[in-house]
Structures are given as structure tokens and as C-alpha cells.
Design a protein around this motif. Sequence first.
Motif, PDB file in Angstrom:
ATOM      1  N   ILE A  96       0.846  -1.202   0.000  1.00 43.07           N
ATOM      2  CA  ILE A  96       0.000   0.000   0.000  1.00 43.07           C
ATOM      3  C   ILE A  96       0.880   1.250   0.000  1.00 43.07           C
ATOM      4  O   ILE A  96       1.888   1.319   0.709  1.00 43.07           O
ATOM      5  CB  ILE A  96      -0.916   0.032   1.246  1.00 43.07           C
ATOM      6  CG1 ILE A  96      -2.007  -1.025   1.125  1.00 43.07           C
ATOM      7  CG2 ILE A  96      -1.561   1.385   1.440  1.00 43.07           C
ATOM      8  CD1 ILE A  96      -2.891  -1.103   2.334  1.00 43.07           C
ATOM      9  N   ILE A  97       0.481   2.231  -0.798  1.00 42.83           N
ATOM     10  CA  ILE A  97       1.086   3.565  -0.772  1.00 42.83           C
ATOM     11  C   ILE A  97      -0.058   4.568  -0.707  1.00 42.83           C
ATOM     12  O   ILE A  97      -0.995   4.511  -1.501  1.00 42.83           O
ATOM     13  CB  ILE A  97       1.936   3.829  -2.031  1.00 42.83           C
ATOM     14  CG1 ILE A  97       3.020   2.761  -2.186  1.00 42.83           C
ATOM     15  CG2 ILE A  97       2.574   5.214  -1.961  1.00 42.83           C
ATOM     16  CD1 ILE A  97       3.797   2.866  -3.492  1.00 42.83           C
ATOM     17  N   ILE A  98       0.002   5.478   0.267  1.00 44.08           N
ATOM     18  CA  ILE A  98      -1.024   6.512   0.420  1.00 44.08           C
ATOM     19  C   ILE A  98      -0.351   7.871   0.306  1.00 44.08           C
ATOM     20  O   ILE A  98       0.633   8.139   0.987  1.00 44.08           O
ATOM     21  CB  ILE A  98      -1.749   6.410   1.777  1.00 44.08           C
ATOM     22  CG1 ILE A  98      -2.321   5.001   1.998  1.00 44.08           C
ATOM     23  CG2 ILE A  98      -2.857   7.441   1.872  1.00 44.08           C
ATOM     24  CD1 ILE A  98      -2.925   4.788   3.377  1.00 44.08           C
ATOM     25  N   LEU A  99      -0.862   8.713  -0.565  1.00 46.05           N
ATOM     26  CA  LEU A  99      -0.431  10.108  -0.636  1.00 46.05           C
ATOM     27  C   LEU A  99      -1.627  10.978  -0.277  1.00 46.05           C
ATOM     28  O   LEU A  99      -2.633  10.993  -0.992  1.00 46.05           O
ATOM     29  CB  LEU A  99       0.094  10.474  -2.025  1.00 46.05           C
ATOM     30  CG  LEU A  99       0.534  11.934  -2.154  1.00 46.05           C
ATOM     31  CD1 LEU A  99       1.815  12.182  -1.366  1.00 46.05           C
ATOM     32  CD2 LEU A  99       0.726  12.346  -3.608  1.00 46.05           C
ATOM     33  N   ILE A 100      -1.504  11.690   0.839  1.00 46.09           N
ATOM     34  CA  ILE A 100      -2.587  12.546   1.318  1.00 46.09           C
ATOM     35  C   ILE A 100      -2.278  13.974   0.895  1.00 46.09           C
ATOM     36  O   ILE A 100      -1.241  14.530   1.269  1.00 46.09           O
ATOM     37  CB  ILE A 100      -2.719  12.455   2.844  1.00 46.09           C
ATOM     38  CG1 ILE A 100      -2.996  11.001   3.258  1.00 46.09           C
ATOM     39  CG2 ILE A 100      -3.812  13.375   3.348  1.00 46.09           C
ATOM     40  CD1 ILE A 100      -2.862  10.756   4.743  1.00 46.09           C
ATOM     41  N   LYS A 101      -3.179  14.568   0.125  1.00 40.79           N
ATOM     42  CA  LYS A 101      -3.055  15.959  -0.281  1.00 40.79           C
ATOM     43  C   LYS A 101      -4.126  16.768   0.437  1.00 40.79           C
ATOM     44  O   LYS A 101      -4.995  16.211   1.108  1.00 40.79           O
ATOM     45  CB  LYS A 101      -3.152  16.089  -1.796  1.00 40.79           C
ATOM     46  CG  LYS A 101      -2.126  15.201  -2.531  1.00 40.79           C
ATOM     47  CD  LYS A 101      -2.178  15.379  -4.020  1.00 40.79           C
ATOM     48  CE  LYS A 101      -1.390  16.589  -4.452  1.00 40.79           C
ATOM     49  NZ  LYS A 101      -1.263  16.656  -5.936  1.00 40.79           N
ATOM     50  N   SER A 102      -4.075  18.077   0.299  1.00 41.81           N
ATOM     51  CA  SER A 102      -4.952  18.933   1.102  1.00 41.81           C
ATOM     52  C   SER A 102      -6.435  18.697   0.823  1.00 41.81           C
ATOM     53  O   SER A 102      -7.264  18.890   1.715  1.00 41.81           O
ATOM     54  CB  SER A 102      -4.618  20.405   0.860  1.00 41.81           C
ATOM     55  OG  SER A 102      -4.810  20.724  -0.511  1.00 41.81           O
ATOM     56  N   ASP A 103      -6.791  18.261  -0.388  1.00 42.46           N
ATOM     57  CA  ASP A 103      -8.203  18.040  -0.688  1.00 42.46           C
ATOM     58  C   ASP A 103      -8.462  16.714  -1.390  1.00 42.46           C
ATOM     59  O   ASP A 103      -9.545  16.507  -1.947  1.00 42.46           O
ATOM     60  CB  ASP A 103      -8.751  19.190  -1.547  1.00 42.46           C
ATOM     61  CG  ASP A 103      -8.036  19.306  -2.889  1.00 42.46           C
ATOM     62  OD1 ASP A 103      -7.073  18.545  -3.110  1.00 42.46           O
ATOM     63  OD2 ASP A 103      -8.431  20.148  -3.713  1.00 42.46           O
ATOM     64  N   SER A 104      -7.477  15.819  -1.389  1.00 39.44           N
ATOM     65  CA  SER A 104      -7.657  14.538  -2.068  1.00 39.44           C
ATOM     66  C   SER A 104      -6.712  13.498  -1.477  1.00 39.44           C
ATOM     67  O   SER A 104      -5.818  13.827  -0.692  1.00 39.44           O
ATOM     68  CB  SER A 104      -7.406  14.681  -3.578  1.00 39.44           C
ATOM     69  OG  SER A 104      -6.071  15.077  -3.819  1.00 39.44           O
ATOM     70  N   VAL A 105      -6.929  12.257  -1.876  1.00 35.56           N
ATOM     71  CA  VAL A 105      -6.083  11.146  -1.425  1.00 35.56           C
ATOM     72  C   VAL A 105      -5.809  10.236  -2.613  1.00 35.56           C
ATOM     73  O   VAL A 105      -6.738   9.869  -3.354  1.00 35.56           O
ATOM     74  CB  VAL A 105      -6.757  10.322  -0.299  1.00 35.56           C
ATOM     75  CG1 VAL A 105      -5.856   9.175   0.123  1.00 35.56           C
ATOM     76  CG2 VAL A 105      -7.084  11.202   0.894  1.00 35.56           C
ATOM     77  N   HIS A 106      -4.539   9.891  -2.796  1.00 32.59           N
ATOM     78  CA  HIS A 106      -4.164   8.887  -3.792  1.00 32.59           C
ATOM     79  C   HIS A 106      -3.793   7.607  -3.041  1.00 32.59           C
ATOM     80  O   HIS A 106      -3.005   7.652  -2.094  1.00 32.59           O
ATOM     81  CB  HIS A 106      -2.976   9.365  -4.625  1.00 32.59           C
ATOM     82  CG  HIS A 106      -3.332  10.467  -5.580  1.00 32.59           C
ATOM     83  ND1 HIS A 106      -3.602  10.245  -6.903  1.00 32.59           N
ATOM     84  CD2 HIS A 106      -3.480  11.807  -5.384  1.00 32.59           C
ATOM     85  CE1 HIS A 106      -3.881  11.390  -7.501  1.00 32.59           C
ATOM     86  NE2 HIS A 106      -3.819  12.356  -6.596  1.00 32.59           N
ATOM     87  N   LEU A 107      -4.356   6.505  -3.475  1.00 30.34           N
ATOM     88  CA  LEU A 107      -4.132   5.228  -2.795  1.00 30.34           C
ATOM     89  C   LEU A 107      -3.727   4.171  -3.806  1.00 30.34           C
ATOM     90  O   LEU A 107      -4.504   3.813  -4.696  1.00 30.34           O
ATOM     91  CB  LEU A 107      -5.408   4.789  -2.062  1.00 30.34           C
ATOM     92  CG  LEU A 107      -5.409   3.380  -1.458  1.00 30.34           C
ATOM     93  CD1 LEU A 107      -4.343   3.253  -0.390  1.00 30.34           C
ATOM     94  CD2 LEU A 107      -6.777   3.034  -0.902  1.00 30.34           C
ATOM     95  N   TYR A 108      -2.469   3.700  -3.684  1.00 28.74           N
ATOM     96  CA  TYR A 108      -2.052   2.538  -4.465  1.00 28.74           C
ATOM     97  C   TYR A 108      -2.294   1.282  -3.639  1.00 28.74           C
ATOM     98  O   TYR A 108      -1.943   1.218  -2.454  1.00 28.74           O
ATOM     99  CB  TYR A 108      -0.563   2.609  -4.853  1.00 28.74           C
ATOM    100  CG  TYR A 108      -0.053   1.241  -5.262  1.00 28.74           C
ATOM    101  CD1 TYR A 108      -0.314   0.741  -6.532  1.00 28.74           C
ATOM    102  CD2 TYR A 108       0.605   0.409  -4.345  1.00 28.74           C
ATOM    103  CE1 TYR A 108       0.076  -0.544  -6.890  1.00 28.74           C
ATOM    104  CE2 TYR A 108       1.000  -0.871  -4.692  1.00 28.74           C
ATOM    105  CZ  TYR A 108       0.732  -1.344  -5.966  1.00 28.74           C
ATOM    106  OH  TYR A 108       1.105  -2.620  -6.309  1.00 28.74           O
TER     107      TYR A 108
END
Length: 1122
Positions: A96-108
Motif C-alpha cells: 500500500i502507498i497513500i499520498l494525502i493531499k490537502s483536498d484529495s487522497v491517492h491510494l495505491y
Amino acid sequence: MDVYPPRGLGMPRLRPPGGSSRGSPFISCGRLRWVQSILTQSSKSQPDGILCILGIDSRYNEGCRELANYLLFGLYNQNSSDFEKTGFSEEVLDDIIILIKSDSVHLYCNPVNYRYLLPYVAHWRNLHFHCMTENEYEDEEAAEEFKIASFVDMVRDCSRIGIPYSSQGHLQIFDMFVVEKWPIVQAFALEGIGGDGFFTMKYELQDVSLNLWNVYSKMDPMSLDNLLSEDLVTFEHQWTSFFANFDTEIPFLLELSESQAGEPFRSYFSHGMISSHITENSPNRQPFVLFGNHSTRENLNAGNFNFPSEGHLVRSTGPGGSFAKHMVAQCVSPKGPLACSRTYFFGATHIPYLGDDNKLPKKTEQISKMAFHIHAVNNQGRIVPLDSEDSLYFVKTACMTVYDIPDLLGGKGCLGSVVFSESFLTSQILVKEKDGTVTTETSSIVLTAAIPRFCSWLVEDNEVKLSEKTQQAVREDECFLGNFLTEGDGAYLYPSNPQSWPEEGKVHFFSSGLLFFHRHHGSIIISKNHMNSISFYDGDSTSVVAALLIDFRSSLLPHLPIHFHGSSNFLMIALFPRSKIYQTFYSEVFSPWQQQAKSGLSLKVVQEDGLSVEQRRLHCKAQKLFSALSHPAGEKRSPPKLLSAKLPELDWFLQHFAVSSISREPVMRTHLPVLLQQADTSSSPRMENDKVIISIVTGLPGCHASELCAFLVTLHKEYGRWMVYRQLMDSSECFHAAHFQRYLSSALEAQQNRSARQSAYTRKKTRLLVVLQGYTDVIDVVQALQTHPDSNVKSSFAIGAITVCVEPLSCYMEHRFLFPKCLDQCSQGLVSNVVFTSHTTEQRHPLLVQLQSLIRAANPTAAFILAENGIITRNEDIELILSENSFSSPQMLRARYLKYPGWYEGKFDSGSVFPLMVQICVWFGRPLEKTRFVAKCKAIQSSIKPSPFSGNIYHILGKVKFSDSERTMEVCHNTLANSLSIVPVLEGPTPPPDSRSTPQDNSGQQECYLVFIGCSLKEESVKDWLRQSAKQKPQRKALKTRGMLTQQEIRTIHVKRHLDPLPAGYFYNGTQFVNFFGDKTDFHPLMDQFMNDYVEEANREIEKYNRELEQQEYHDLFEQKP
């Protein structure tokens, strides 16, 4: 065609350890917003995103795992056995890779752990899945390359990236070169599939561990649940062990030392501090047990309880070396916020009544130094500033101490100090009143209220002998309490003091009173001589606790333990159903007490309406305790029930805290009962008849929302007069709030004018159908209505229901990467119905089932409707879509407040559209070539590019004319489905001019338009594409030369001229041309001249063609007609 029930479809049930379930979606979204708040703080060095990598790809970094556990409610805890039951390897589940941005989330993730993660993350706002399908994942090499490519895509728009480098209590010095050695970060530098360079050279990395620790420390309903179900249970167990040290005979009790008594507290604290790796030296956060005069201010503030005293005994710490009169004790949670201190007493606090006026002790007033303080404690048990903005989300401890009380009776010396403290949590909701002012609604819960607030042990011989004498006196034949009736264990004596807990003991009933025996307090006698009245309540049911309600006189107070004194002279004795004393009371006591006794008192039976508020409160507490302690054979006691019985206010507080912990945005006063679930949630409010009902139908482009709208308006006129609003097409944005608000104002004005002309008999109810086909976030439409500048317009419209149309083939851009806002358009609290518009004829189509599982996880309460191409066949489905009160139901209203804080005042930020999707509207007045247009549309699918998708055209729609017909045709092309629809526009009355459908800066001559929807499109590129679908302008022909002649042209010239007269000296022998010297050739001797003549003739024709071409008038597709 079915409306699917609101439940998960085939999803595995996982339970985080210690948690109640997966955790509420609202709590999950709240936690995500807390993490995202780190990215919105006003700081020059704030990161653009927070990167969380699990498993081997981060070399099992603990900081990343801690962040994942915070967001996923402990799913990746080391002691979690949930994943072990799956049968998959740790490497697959941790992928799992999670990138949390100020208004969104990317989840591998991968297709295996995707289905386990889905229930935890599907409700996150602007969630982007980077995940392969099951078939794609079977190729291991392709899967690894996909992971690297996904990682590169996720961080593409960042410049600064935050890393959760350290876990709480294990702070490490941040080293970006250690991060560079993480496998996935190393792979970033691979040529071809990587990010073109080293990760740490391309991005600025910073450690956000401390910021995240502060977030983790805030209390929310999930962490409170863990605190109550785990930490508080362990904490109370220490007090149980503490009390067990005093359950001994008096000689041994007197020899008990502070060290022995405090050993449970000391071990609990010291062992926990070792494992916490955080030092806390504040004396307020130190455990202690101090007897008698050893409890001085100096010893209380020393904070050195880790070096316990063996020499201070109960026997020798009182005035003048006598036994101690009291002790102070404090237990502190080493890794949590709980702390509690108590003062307990050695010696009796009452004199048993023996039928005569005993010599009562004199009262003395003592004045000492008193201190009171409150401090806030985070979830790790560390004191934080009380004036901190975040302190509202922390447990607090209130402590009151009276230091160094003088011995006024003995004449000199000090008796010691008394201490009392509780840990409590407050909940505060901001409420907006009708006049616009903001007030607060506050609730609180004392977490340590179940720790006994008063306790005393008999230690003097005369006190013990007096208690024994009392028991012997009531056994005599001539007892002052009359005849003995019955006795039994398991009775509970409840004082009227709300701060005191009931005492469990053995009760002896007599004809003129009762004796209650407690192992600590000794004998308590309540004679009818001290009673004003005695009532009985049992609810006429064998499952209701039977209660003796005693209203006593003040003369009884000296004969009651001090903690049974209250503001009102009232006691309650509770007898639990199915207990022996409960049964014998009815058979042996009930009838004699009902008859008139010598004292003149008789037992009166009362009904529930005859109970006072205080009596009802006490009985409710007893009933909760009975319910918690009762359980079927073979089952364990229910911890939540027992906790609720110990903390009667807990249920109400949890309702309050579930709202207050989400946000500091105010809620409307009229909505507060719904949020606190005080209102009836089973019935929906009735809509006022004069309101215009808005039915919203939305979805991504190509979802058949327009077809559904046409179907509704055409076939269901009985619902009233229809108005239809569609979004602007000639705009780069999908939804214009200002335009929608202007439309509502004009629609209301038209409606009022129409109503004024019509009689009440002929007037039809007006309904507004809002059709939005694009990447519009539904919350923006709702907020546009909420923030309408005209309050009259706002109050005249009401949303009935929101329906989203889903075309399964138009949901995924590639793999399982969803189109922007696809999942957000199905959000809980907003959307009531989800209409699937394709793949509905095939039973359980895999793509349809997969999407239903995804949407069900995001919105558990939505109704699923099957409508192929937007055509609905069931009346029940129509009623769901056209419902007048679905949107305003209590469940939906509560979900909106909890998931979209500030929505009512338009303050919720829906976030940006990613990838950037634009719609470009081009107007033109000339016909297209149908064959060329169809070919161009069909060819788009093969030119679709993978991420970042720039330049891809996904949808084309509009109205055009083709050169083979004068009719206007409606065109709709879906690239991914590769479907093209061309149908004639239905003839009908011409609608009035509308600025929305008029091309800008044109004089109305451009009657055709097409809207191109795609990713990062450019208008000029779109126009160039469309020009190729129109009649092409002929090109000038170039003049010929000898060298340009083809072999075919040369043969043609030869065939045409080979019979021309030969020059002198040549003859033709039938097959070849022969000269005077016998040389032979296949071509005419004058062939060069023939070719020159041919070229000259051809060039004359070309020049004529070019002159005629120049005289012709040609118009570009986008030129206006004259």
C-alpha cells in the motif's frame, strides 16, 4: 429491476482490535481532515502532501504504519489477526502507498488488499485508486512496473513531501538518505518507468511526525471507545487490586504499609512508562498512596513514589503515633490520559442506631490551605497547555487538595492532606440561533466516576465490637426492630447523593425496620421510627428491579455513613429480579409491611408516574446495572452495558461527542435534536405545499442522465408542472453556482406570476428537475441553494431527492482509476438513489457487481435502481427518484452535518477536479461530412493515452447538421464505450432565447455546436480535429515536369502516339523501331517530344483548374455565414 437493500455486497467483515467495528465513516473522514489540516496551515514550508508507504517498500517504517493505523482504525496493528485469516502473504497485504493531499487522497493497492481496504476508505473525499484489475495483476513484472508508475504519478504535482518518519515515543533523527534507500523510492530513479532522477533530489522531504502526533492525541469517538473499552478497564482493575490489599482482618490491615498498598499503582505506572519511551516528570502525573500524617504537602509534591515507603504503616501514621485516620491515593495511566485520586478513611463515619439516643460526636470546623487546578492531557498521558486550541479534544483532570489539615482535637500536629481528582472529557457544539448568534451546547462525562468516591474501613476494636453488638441485638427476641422476617445477600443501597455509588451488601428485614450490613462500613440500621414514608415500585413486571423508596428524617443522619448524606433525605434499596432476596421479600416482607404497623407506617405501592424525578433517576441506574450484570448462561457480561451502568450519562455524552468532535462549524438550532438523535428518525418531515420541489439528477458525461430526465418529464406529468435546468455547456466548468442562483430567482418569479393568473382549482404544483451531466460535485449544488443571496428564494425551494446515474463503462479512466468525482457523486448524506444505466440486462455482470460493491461501501443507505439507457420500468423506482422528503430525512440530515461540516452555510470545500477535466464548446454554422465525422469519432478510442491522460477526448455531444440532410441531428459519443448516437432533434415549439444556449460574441448565426469533454484539452486542437470532419478545401495542383511522369503515364503516351509518322531513316518492323544502322528500340524515336507535349497539355489543364479554384469562394467551418 431491483432496488438493492442498503447493505454491503459480499464484503469481508473485519474488526479492528479493540474497536467496535470498522469505525464510523464520519469519524474516518474527520480523522482524514485532521491529517489534511497539516497541509493547510499557513507556513512557508508546509508540504504539498504526506506520503505513507507500508511494508517492505518502506522497510517497515513504524511512522508510516502508525499513520495507516490511525486512518484505518488499527487494521495494520501487529496484534491484528484479521489479515492472518485471509491466507495471503504479508507482502501482498502490506502492498500500500497513500499520498494525502490537502483536498484529495491517492491510494495505491493491489486487487487482493483492495477489497479489505474498501470499507475503510470508500467514503474519503476525492479518493483516487491506483489499482490493477485481477487479470492484470497476474503478470508479476507488469504489476511491479505499475506500482512504480503509480508512485511516480501520485507525487507528480508535489514539490514538498511530508514523511511520517517516527512513531510516537520513538523519535528518530530524520535522514532523507534513509528514505532514499526505501525500495519503492529507489525504484523512482529507474530509467524508462521511473521519475527521471533521484526522488530526494527532485522533491524536498520533511519530517511531519510531530505534527501527526498532535493529531493522534486528539480524542474522537473511536479513540474514546478504545479508552473506555481498554484503558479504563485496565485502570479500574488497578483500583480493584488496590482495594484487595485492604480486604483483610483488622490486625493485618493495621500492619499494611504504603508500599504494599500502592504496589498495583506503582507497577502499572512504572512498567507502562518504560514501554512508552516518553518521560513525564510532573508531580501531577505521579501515582501515590500516603497514609495519615505522611500525606503532607511536601510529600504529595515530591513526585518520588518510585521509591516507596516501607516504614509508614496504617498503625503508626495517625495523630500521636496512633493509627491513621485516612489515606490519599492516586492512580495514573502511564500511556493514557486517565488519572484519579481519592481520600479514603480508616474508622467508622456513623454510629449504628440501637433504639436509643446515642451520644453523637461534636462537629468541628477546620480551615486549611486549599488548592484547585485543571490540566489537559493528551492520549499519550502528557500534559498539554490548557489554553491550546486543541485542548477541547483532550481529556482533562480536575484536582482539589486541602493541604496539611491541623489536628484541632489533639491540640497539635497535622492530620495530613485530603485529595480528590477526576478525569473528565467535555463536548462542545456551536449552535447557530435564529437571530444569527452562535451559542454553545456543552456536555461532559467523568470518566473515572466508577472509582469509589468514598470508602472506609473499621480499624478500632470498639467500632468493630459496636457493629457486632448491633447484629447481636437484632437477633434477640425482644428486638427494637420488631420481628425478624427474612434476610439475603445482593441488595443495593442507593443514596440520594448523585456523586455516590450504591453499596452492595446483605439486608435483614424486620417488622419495624431493616439492617443493611456492608463489609467496610459495618451495620446500618434504618428503623421505621426514622422514616417519614416508605414506598415500593416494581413496574408490575418480574424483569424490573424492585425498589424500596425510603424518605427518612434528619434524625437518621448520624446513623448513616457520611456518603449517604445528600441534599434530600432519601434512600433506595434495590432488589434484583431472580435473586433470592427478591423472591423472599415478596413472600415474607411485602404483606406484613403493607399492613399498618405500630409505627403507623405501611408500605405503599406506587406506579411509574408516581415516582419523583430523583426516584426515577435512581431506579434507572439500578435497572441499567441489573441489565449489565444479567446475561444468559454461557455468555460473558457485556462490557458496553456494564460501562453504561457505571456511567449513566455516557450514552447521551457519546451522542453529543459524535457531533462535536467532527468540526467546530456551527449547526442550526432546529437541526440539533436530529443530530443528537433526540428526534424521531423513523419518519421524514412533511414538505410545505408552497415549496418548489427540486429533483436533482446527476452523473458523469455519458451516464444517460438526459435520457432519464426526458423520460420523467414526458411520461410523468401527473407529478405537476415541470421546469428543467441544465448546466452551462459553453463553459470550461461543469457547474456555475451564480448562474444556478439567477435561474432559481427567475424561475420563482415566473412561478409566482403564473400562480397569480391561475385559480387554486387549476393550479398545478411546480417541480424543478436539475440535470447535471459532468464532473460536478453534488455538494456544490446543495451549497449553491443554501447560499442563495435572496432568503425568500432559498426558502421557496426544497430538495426532494438526489439521484446519480452511473454508466459502468464510463467510470474508470484506466485500470481502477476512477473518473474525477465519480465516487463523490454517490456520497452518503446527499444521494438517495443510484441508477445503473447499462449492463443491467445481463444477470450479475462482473463490472456492474464490482461497481455496486464500491458504491455500496461509499453510501450504505442508497437505493440501487437498474434502468438500461435511463429507461425506468417500475413505478416504485419513479417514486424514489421523485421523492419530496428523502433528502430532508433525519438520517440524511445528520449524515450531511457529520460528513460535510459547514455545508449549511456553504463553507464546505469540495476540492478540485483531478485529473483536470475541461469541456470546450465550439459553435459553427456549416454542415459536417457524416462519413468523415463517424470515422473520426471511432478512431478516438485507439488514440487514448495513459496517465496523465493529457489531450484525451472522452465525450462529444451537441447538435449538428450533416451535408446529406437539412435536419438537425443530436450527437452523443462515448469514447470508452466507443458508442456514437446520431438521432434527429425532435420537432417542437422554439424555446425563448436563453443566454445559456447562445454562443458568446456571435450574432446567432452559428446554429450548430459540439461540446468536447476531456483531459487538459485545448480549443485550437479541438477545432483542428473538427475541421477534418467537414468538407475539405481543395488544394492547388502543382505543375508537372518530365521527371514526375510515372511509368504508367509513359506507357499511355506510347500507346497513344506509337503510330505517329516516323522520322527519315526509321522503319517499324512490327515489334520494334529500327534505324538505318540496324539499332532497335521499343519506343517511338520521337518519344521525348511526345512526353514534352503531354507535360505541356497537362500543365495547361492544371493552370486552368488552379485559376477556377482561385475564383471559387471557400469558408472555414467556424466562419460565420454572411
